[in-house]
Design a protein around this motif. Sequence first.
Motif, PDB file in Angstrom:
ATOM      1  N   SER A  48       0.847  -1.227   0.053  1.00 22.27           N
ATOM      2  CA  SER A  48      -0.028  -0.011   0.041  1.00 22.27           C
ATOM      3  C   SER A  48       0.733   1.253  -0.010  1.00 22.27           C
ATOM      4  O   SER A  48       2.080   1.061   0.348  1.00 22.27           O
ATOM      5  N   ARG A  49       0.257   2.358  -0.435  1.00 29.69           N
ATOM      6  CA  ARG A  49       0.923   3.814  -0.099  1.00 29.69           C
ATOM      7  C   ARG A  49       0.504   4.142   1.062  1.00 29.69           C
ATOM      8  O   ARG A  49      -0.793   4.087   1.492  1.00 29.69           O
ATOM      9  N   ARG A  50       1.528   4.497   1.985  1.00 32.25           N
ATOM     10  CA  ARG A  50       1.203   5.006   3.282  1.00 32.25           C
ATOM     11  C   ARG A  50       1.461   6.323   3.607  1.00 32.25           C
ATOM     12  O   ARG A  50       2.510   6.982   3.355  1.00 32.25           O
ATOM     13  N   GLU A  57      -9.466  13.732   3.469  1.00 32.26           N
ATOM     14  CA  GLU A  57      -9.581  14.018   1.895  1.00 32.26           C
ATOM     15  C   GLU A  57      -8.652  13.876   1.002  1.00 32.26           C
ATOM     16  O   GLU A  57      -7.546  14.458   1.355  1.00 32.26           O
ATOM     17  N   LEU A  58      -8.776  13.230   0.028  1.00 37.27           N
ATOM     18  CA  LEU A  58      -7.779  13.161  -1.096  1.00 37.27           C
ATOM     19  C   LEU A  58      -8.159  13.359  -2.398  1.00 37.27           C
ATOM     20  O   LEU A  58      -9.033  12.445  -2.924  1.00 37.27           O
ATOM     21  N   THR A  59      -7.554  14.248  -2.895  1.00 35.23           N
ATOM     22  CA  THR A  59      -8.228  14.958  -4.434  1.00 35.23           C
ATOM     23  C   THR A  59      -7.083  14.784  -5.331  1.00 35.23           C
ATOM     24  O   THR A  59      -5.989  15.215  -5.077  1.00 35.23           O
ATOM     25  N   VAL A  88      -1.342   8.358  13.661  1.00 40.34           N
ATOM     26  CA  VAL A  88      -2.261   7.860  12.858  1.00 40.34           C
ATOM     27  C   VAL A  88      -1.736   7.533  11.356  1.00 40.34           C
ATOM     28  O   VAL A  88      -1.407   8.149  10.624  1.00 40.34           O
ATOM     29  N   ILE A  89      -1.888   6.086  11.184  1.00 44.81           N
ATOM     30  CA  ILE A  89      -1.525   5.522   9.902  1.00 44.81           C
ATOM     31  C   ILE A  89      -2.696   5.407   8.795  1.00 44.81           C
ATOM     32  O   ILE A  89      -3.797   4.877   9.119  1.00 44.81           O
ATOM     33  N   VAL A  90      -2.434   5.849   7.607  1.00 45.17           N
ATOM     34  CA  VAL A  90      -3.357   5.687   6.599  1.00 45.17           C
ATOM     35  C   VAL A  90      -2.757   4.984   5.340  1.00 45.17           C
ATOM     36  O   VAL A  90      -1.811   5.452   4.718  1.00 45.17           O
ATOM     37  N   ASP A  91      -3.249   3.748   4.920  1.00 46.34           N
ATOM     38  CA  ASP A  91      -2.917   3.237   3.854  1.00 46.34           C
ATOM     39  C   ASP A  91      -3.945   3.296   2.584  1.00 46.34           C
ATOM     40  O   ASP A  91      -5.003   3.100   2.719  1.00 46.34           O
ATOM     41  N   LEU A  92      -3.103   3.479   1.523  1.00 42.65           N
ATOM     42  CA  LEU A  92      -3.675   4.127   0.078  1.00 42.65           C
ATOM     43  C   LEU A  92      -3.535   2.890  -0.882  1.00 42.65           C
ATOM     44  O   LEU A  92      -2.455   2.087  -0.712  1.00 42.65           O
TER      45      LEU A  92
END
Length: 270
Positions: free
Chosen positions: A184-186, A206-208, A233-237
């Motif tokens: 994933s992209r992190r 929000e990701l635009t 806080v980790i966000v996987d994309l």
Amino acid sequence: MRLLTALFTLGLATLLLNTASGQGFSISPSRIFFSGNPGETVSQTVTFGNTSKTTLSFITRIQDWDRDSVGTKIYYDSNTKPLSNAKWITLSSNAVSVQPGENKQVIVSLTIPPDAKQLTHSMLFFTQVKEQEAQQKNAAKIGLNVLMEVGVQVYYVPRGLNAGELEFLSFDDRGIYDNGKNKSRRLALKIHNKGNLNKDAFIRFELTNKETGEEIKIKPEVIAMLPDATQWVIVDLPTDLKGKFLAVALLDAGSTYDLKVAEKEIIYRP
């Protein structure tokens, strides 16, 4: 990274249910906040509800706890952490049995020491057990099988503590992350609680795509932070994102705090 402070607030989402529940039973509340004067003993009740068809039995214990760098609770023996209040707590009963259809209460009391000046906390565990006679012939021993365990957070909150604010410290693009099974992209947000009170917060992302205008949906996150704590806080994309993106994180700690906004521009290449 650009950090902004908005002059308005969003409604804080429901962060933690005030009732811990399982199949056929409930325990309420899930968090207890005591306040009072040094030397005073204050009390609250924990209520058990049993909607099952069997008797439910619980035993109790108290442990210390804190959170690691990503917010996961870590437990310790009672009275071993500097901000523990475990030794201040007494219960009206250390074991409770709840009949089918019955509600039963346990009184939790906390005696405030003369020198108490900081927020303290511990975890009160109620462990469901089932007595079973040993299957061995002529055996007289009784065994205990643990079925379920529920924790109630117990806080002492002195009057007049500085509430402070939550703040973003950084908003990082950590590139491709591989856990051995998936890639994933992190993204990683670093947040600090500047105050002397524990805080709950809701983070909306929000990701635009700046080239196409497409908005990528990201699951919101809920955090709970102890005083003066720092947490990631980790966000996987998805890994197939391509182009120039604007990532926005909105940190809402409730109507009494300003909304915090962090922005980061990212270029994802094939």
